[in-house]
Design an enzyme around this catalytic site. Structure first.
Site, short mmCIF file in Angstrom:
data_model
loop_
_atom_site.label_atom_id
_atom_site.label_comp_id
_atom_site.label_asym_id
_atom_site.label_seq_id
_atom_site.Cartn_x
_atom_site.Cartn_y
_atom_site.Cartn_z
CG HIS A 35 1.43 -2.67 -11.07
ND1 HIS A 35 0.45 -2.38 -12.00
CD2 HIS A 35 1.16 -1.89 -9.99
CE1 HIS A 35 -0.36 -1.45 -11.51
NE2 HIS A 35 0.04 -1.15 -10.30
CG HIS B 23 1.08 -2.07 -5.25
ND1 HIS B 23 1.38 -0.74 -5.41
CD2 HIS B 23 0.16 -2.36 -6.21
CE1 HIS B 23 0.67 -0.24 -6.41
NE2 HIS B 23 -0.07 -1.21 -6.92
#
Length: 145
Positions: A107, A109
């Protein structure tokens, strides 16, 4: 967790993708999901994940999935900037526990930054109110190209 290992299908992001845990979505398509971090380091903290890949780290992701995630990252960061008008934006991505990774589903951010506001530490921010996150998510979504 190290840089190498088996994908855990019960990680929190896998559960979000399966609808087992709620999330505050900013937007999604067949390849990616952009959603609000429930432990935001700053107002408007968004996470970008691949929906089909089971890559734990940047070292494992398939090139086509990475291209989709990167395009989503770019698109979403531009919308965050338009919606929230931060002084800056931090884009972060952690690999392996020693690298700061806390959820082992790749992932990215997107963290809006303001000169007069301190950013909370990664994994140290309190849980946000879902209704407040929804309002911010809608503001960001309204600015998507």
């Amino acid at each position: 967790m190290s840089l190498h290992g088996a994908y855990d299908p019960d990680n929190v992001f896998a559960k979000i993708l399966r609808g087992e845990i709620p999330s505050v979505k900013v937007w999604e398509d067949d390849q990616v999901l952009a959603f609000m971090d429930v432990f935001p380091q700053s107002e408007g903290h968004v996470l970008i994940i691949a929906k089909q890949s089971q890559a734990r780290t940047l070292l494992e992701i398939e090139p086509d999935a990475l291209a989709a995630v990167t395009a989503a990252l770019h698109r979403t960061a531009k919308a965050v900037e338009k919606a929230l008008k931060p002084d800056g934006i931090s884009v972060m991505q952690f690999n392996g526990e020693a690298g700061g990774q806390t959820v082992f589903h790749l992932h990215f951010h997107i963290i809006p930054r303001w000169a007069d506001r301190a950013m909370k530490g990664h994994g140290q921010a309190p849980m946000a109110d879902a209704a407040e996150l929804q309002v911010i998510a809608q503001r960001i979504a309204a600015e998507l190209d």
